[in-house]
Design a protein around this motif. Structure first.
Motif, PDB file in Angstrom:
ATOM      1  N   ARG A 267     -29.205  44.617 -37.995  1.00 51.37           N
ATOM      2  CA  ARG A 267     -28.031  43.758 -38.204  1.00 51.37           C
ATOM      3  C   ARG A 267     -26.758  44.593 -38.332  1.00 51.37           C
ATOM      4  NH1 ARG A 267     -27.734  41.771 -44.119  1.00 51.37           N
ATOM      5  NH2 ARG A 267     -27.055  43.927 -44.276  1.00 51.37           N
ATOM      6  N   ASP A 268     -26.804  45.622 -39.180  1.00 53.52           N
ATOM      7  CA  ASP A 268     -25.616  46.422 -39.448  1.00 53.52           C
ATOM      8  C   ASP A 268     -25.252  47.319 -38.267  1.00 53.52           C
ATOM      9  OD1 ASP A 268     -25.563  45.150 -41.880  1.00 53.52           O
ATOM     10  OD2 ASP A 268     -26.305  46.853 -43.023  1.00 53.52           O
ATOM     11  N   ALA A 269     -26.252  47.822 -37.563  1.00 57.62           N
ATOM     12  CA  ALA A 269     -25.983  48.650 -36.381  1.00 57.62           C
ATOM     13  C   ALA A 269     -25.352  47.801 -35.278  1.00 57.62           C
ATOM     14  CB  ALA A 269     -27.259  49.320 -35.892  1.00 57.62           C
ATOM     15  N   LYS A 270     -25.860  46.581 -35.095  1.00 59.52           N
ATOM     16  CA  LYS A 270     -25.273  45.684 -34.086  1.00 59.52           C
ATOM     17  C   LYS A 270     -23.835  45.339 -34.451  1.00 59.52           C
ATOM     18  CE  LYS A 270     -29.341  43.455 -32.117  1.00 59.52           C
ATOM     19  NZ  LYS A 270     -30.107  42.205 -31.964  1.00 59.52           N
ATOM     20  N   SER A 271     -23.603  45.092 -35.722  1.00 63.24           N
ATOM     21  CA  SER A 271     -22.254  44.778 -36.189  1.00 63.24           C
ATOM     22  C   SER A 271     -21.305  45.948 -35.916  1.00 63.24           C
ATOM     23  CB  SER A 271     -22.301  44.463 -37.684  1.00 63.24           C
ATOM     24  OG  SER A 271     -21.022  44.231 -38.185  1.00 63.24           O
ATOM     25  N   THR A 272     -21.766  47.153 -36.191  1.00 67.03           N
ATOM     26  CA  THR A 272     -20.957  48.350 -35.953  1.00 67.03           C
ATOM     27  C   THR A 272     -20.721  48.551 -34.462  1.00 67.03           C
ATOM     28  OG1 THR A 272     -21.868  49.358 -37.951  1.00 67.03           O
ATOM     29  CG2 THR A 272     -20.832  50.845 -36.380  1.00 67.03           C
ATOM     30  N   SER A 273     -21.749  48.327 -33.677  1.00 67.58           N
ATOM     31  CA  SER A 273     -21.662  48.468 -32.226  1.00 67.58           C
ATOM     32  C   SER A 273     -20.642  47.487 -31.637  1.00 67.58           C
ATOM     33  CB  SER A 273     -23.055  48.222 -31.631  1.00 67.58           C
ATOM     34  OG  SER A 273     -23.035  48.283 -30.248  1.00 67.58           O
ATOM     35  N   GLU A 274     -20.737  46.223 -32.044  1.00 68.20           N
ATOM     36  CA  GLU A 274     -19.779  45.212 -31.567  1.00 68.20           C
ATOM     37  C   GLU A 274     -18.364  45.553 -32.026  1.00 68.20           C
ATOM     38  OE1 GLU A 274     -21.275  41.413 -32.903  1.00 68.20           O
ATOM     39  OE2 GLU A 274     -23.144  41.693 -31.781  1.00 68.20           O
TER      40      GLU A 274
ATOM     41  N   THR B 238     -19.046  52.891 -42.517  1.00 67.87           N
ATOM     42  CA  THR B 238     -18.835  54.340 -42.522  1.00 67.87           C
ATOM     43  C   THR B 238     -19.378  54.902 -43.829  1.00 67.87           C
ATOM     44  OG1 THR B 238     -16.867  54.167 -41.128  1.00 67.87           O
ATOM     45  CG2 THR B 238     -17.055  56.145 -42.484  1.00 67.87           C
ATOM     46  N   HIS B 239     -20.106  55.980 -43.739  1.00 68.71           N
ATOM     47  CA  HIS B 239     -20.727  56.569 -44.935  1.00 68.71           C
ATOM     48  C   HIS B 239     -19.660  56.887 -45.988  1.00 68.71           C
ATOM     49  CE1 HIS B 239     -22.992  59.186 -47.567  1.00 68.71           C
ATOM     50  NE2 HIS B 239     -24.093  58.722 -46.995  1.00 68.71           N
ATOM     51  N   PRO B 240     -19.949  56.572 -47.262  1.00 68.39           N
ATOM     52  CA  PRO B 240     -18.980  56.822 -48.341  1.00 68.39           C
ATOM     53  C   PRO B 240     -18.475  58.265 -48.417  1.00 68.39           C
ATOM     54  CG  PRO B 240     -20.764  55.471 -49.153  1.00 68.39           C
ATOM     55  CD  PRO B 240     -21.147  55.892 -47.761  1.00 68.39           C
TER      56      PRO B 240
ATOM     57  N   LEU C 273     -27.551  56.753 -34.148  1.00 65.76           N
ATOM     58  CA  LEU C 273     -26.859  56.740 -35.426  1.00 65.76           C
ATOM     59  C   LEU C 273     -27.890  57.051 -36.501  1.00 65.76           C
ATOM     60  CD1 LEU C 273     -24.936  53.359 -34.999  1.00 65.76           C
ATOM     61  CD2 LEU C 273     -23.970  55.660 -34.794  1.00 65.76           C
ATOM     62  N   PHE C 274     -27.455  57.789 -37.498  1.00 65.48           N
ATOM     63  CA  PHE C 274     -28.328  58.065 -38.626  1.00 65.48           C
ATOM     64  C   PHE C 274     -27.886  57.137 -39.743  1.00 65.48           C
ATOM     65  CE2 PHE C 274     -30.401  60.254 -42.058  1.00 65.48           C
ATOM     66  CZ  PHE C 274     -31.564  60.739 -41.454  1.00 65.48           C
ATOM     67  N   GLY C 275     -28.817  56.362 -40.268  1.00 61.42           N
ATOM     68  CA  GLY C 275     -28.481  55.371 -41.278  1.00 61.42           C
ATOM     69  C   GLY C 275     -28.878  55.780 -42.680  1.00 61.42           C
ATOM     70  N   PHE C 276     -28.030  55.411 -43.636  1.00 59.86           N
ATOM     71  CA  PHE C 276     -28.258  55.627 -45.061  1.00 59.86           C
ATOM     72  C   PHE C 276     -28.145  54.260 -45.725  1.00 59.86           C
ATOM     73  CE2 PHE C 276     -26.361  59.404 -43.272  1.00 59.86           C
ATOM     74  CZ  PHE C 276     -27.022  60.465 -43.875  1.00 59.86           C
ATOM     75  N   TYR C 277     -29.167  53.850 -46.451  1.00 56.77           N
ATOM     76  CA  TYR C 277     -29.180  52.511 -47.031  1.00 56.77           C
ATOM     77  C   TYR C 277     -28.588  52.484 -48.431  1.00 56.77           C
ATOM     78  CZ  TYR C 277     -30.886  47.890 -48.351  1.00 56.77           C
ATOM     79  OH  TYR C 277     -30.965  46.581 -48.753  1.00 56.77           O
ATOM     80  N   ASN C 278     -27.711  51.509 -48.673  1.00 64.76           N
ATOM     81  CA  ASN C 278     -27.152  51.270 -49.997  1.00 64.76           C
ATOM     82  C   ASN C 278     -27.878  50.059 -50.574  1.00 64.76           C
ATOM     83  OD1 ASN C 278     -25.570  50.093 -52.122  1.00 64.76           O
ATOM     84  ND2 ASN C 278     -23.840  51.324 -51.455  1.00 64.76           N
ATOM     85  N   LYS C 279     -28.792  50.312 -51.479  1.00 61.14           N
ATOM     86  CA  LYS C 279     -29.638  49.265 -52.055  1.00 61.14           C
ATOM     87  C   LYS C 279     -28.811  48.210 -52.793  1.00 61.14           C
ATOM     88  CE  LYS C 279     -33.676  48.789 -55.041  1.00 61.14           C
ATOM     89  NZ  LYS C 279     -34.638  49.505 -55.874  1.00 61.14           N
ATOM     90  N   ARG C 280     -27.819  48.649 -53.513  1.00 64.55           N
ATOM     91  CA  ARG C 280     -26.991  47.730 -54.315  1.00 64.55           C
ATOM     92  C   ARG C 280     -26.246  46.732 -53.425  1.00 64.55           C
ATOM     93  NH1 ARG C 280     -22.185  49.594 -56.062  1.00 64.55           N
ATOM     94  NH2 ARG C 280     -22.209  50.802 -55.564  1.00 64.55           N
ATOM     95  N   LYS C 281     -25.703  47.214 -52.305  1.00 61.21           N
ATOM     96  CA  LYS C 281     -24.941  46.349 -51.392  1.00 61.21           C
ATOM     97  C   LYS C 281     -25.812  45.725 -50.300  1.00 61.21           C
ATOM     98  CE  LYS C 281     -20.461  48.529 -51.926  1.00 61.21           C
ATOM     99  NZ  LYS C 281     -19.318  49.124 -51.242  1.00 61.21           N
ATOM    100  N   GLU C 282     -27.077  46.168 -50.224  1.00 59.58           N
ATOM    101  CA  GLU C 282     -27.996  45.731 -49.176  1.00 59.58           C
ATOM    102  C   GLU C 282     -27.365  45.896 -47.791  1.00 59.58           C
ATOM    103  OE1 GLU C 282     -29.420  41.769 -50.243  1.00 59.58           O
ATOM    104  OE2 GLU C 282     -31.038  42.701 -51.376  1.00 59.58           O
ATOM    105  N   GLN C 283     -26.855  47.097 -47.555  1.00 59.56           N
ATOM    106  CA  GLN C 283     -26.277  47.388 -46.252  1.00 59.56           C
ATOM    107  C   GLN C 283     -26.491  48.850 -45.907  1.00 59.56           C
ATOM    108  OE1 GLN C 283     -21.927  46.754 -46.521  1.00 59.56           O
ATOM    109  NE2 GLN C 283     -21.740  48.890 -45.951  1.00 59.56           N
TER     110      GLN C 283
ATOM    111  N   TYR D 268     -25.090  52.394 -44.004  1.00 53.33           N
ATOM    112  CA  TYR D 268     -23.938  53.186 -43.566  1.00 53.33           C
ATOM    113  C   TYR D 268     -24.447  54.102 -42.464  1.00 53.33           C
ATOM    114  CZ  TYR D 268     -21.867  51.806 -48.032  1.00 53.33           C
ATOM    115  OH  TYR D 268     -21.371  51.083 -49.084  1.00 53.33           O
ATOM    116  N   PHE D 269     -23.574  54.423 -41.520  1.00 52.54           N
ATOM    117  CA  PHE D 269     -24.009  55.220 -40.383  1.00 52.54           C
ATOM    118  C   PHE D 269     -23.134  56.436 -40.149  1.00 52.54           C
ATOM    119  CE2 PHE D 269     -25.268  50.819 -39.440  1.00 52.54           C
ATOM    120  CZ  PHE D 269     -26.637  51.000 -39.370  1.00 52.54           C
TER     121      PHE D 269
END
Length: 169
Positions: free
Chosen positions: A29-36, A50-52, A122-132, A134-135
């Motif tokens: 979901r998040d990768a598609k959103s970033t791609s679009e 974007t990674h914090p 893309l390398f993804g890092f998951y933020n558990k608190r935000k359920e999203q 970052y790439f």
């Protein structure tokens, strides 16, 4: 007692499996959103994923200016992103205290009338608190000095493939 242990292991395995599926769905979901967002030039969505560490190092204003400059340069050089497709989410792993993944994508571009396909990830890092997720562009984690500075002790068991540029006729 054995039966309880088997039931516990089965339930734990099922919950963990469902959790990984949920993480994979969120990554897609998040990768598609970033791609679009990259095609539509939606800078706020790009920044959202974007990674914090990148965000903190440069700040919102500088990142927005940089992205604007990239798009202006692309326009001046007649470079256009025609499509950006997320091919798959691979290798979701818990490394240290966070979940990480690799997202493979295919970007079709027009370089002043010349078609080019870029296979990257893309390398993804998951933020558990935000359920999203970052790439970060995967190849930058391997060979970009500025990115390596932001992630100085970056190590992963996830295999990061090299980007592939395919010129078409």
């Amino acid at each position: 007692m054995k039966n309880y242990l088997l039931i516990f292991l089965f339930i734990t395995g099922s919950v963990f499996s469902q959790s990984l599926e949920k993480l994979k769905d969120y990554a897609m979901r998040d990768a598609k959103s970033t791609s679009e967002a990259s095609i539509n030039r939606n800078l706020s969505t790009i920044l959202k994923h974007t990674h914090p560490k990148v965000y903190e190092a440069y700040g919102e204003e500088k990142l927005m200016e940089t992205m604007d400059e990239i798009y202006r340069t692309m326009d001046a050089q007649k470079i256009k992103i025609l499509s950006s497709n997320i091919d798959e989410v691979t290798d979701i792993k818990k490394e240290g205290k966070e979940y990480r993944c690799l997202v493979k994508n295919t970007i079709k571009m027009d370089f002043s009338g010349r078609a080019v396909t870029l296979k990257s990830s893309l390398f993804g890092f998951y933020n558990k608190r935000k359920e999203q997720w970052y790439f970060v562009e995967s190849n930058k984690l391997l060979d970009d000095p500025q990115t390596k500075e932001l992630f100085p002790n970056f190590k992963t068991d996830i295999e990061i493939p090299l980007d592939e540029h395919i010129a078409e006729n």
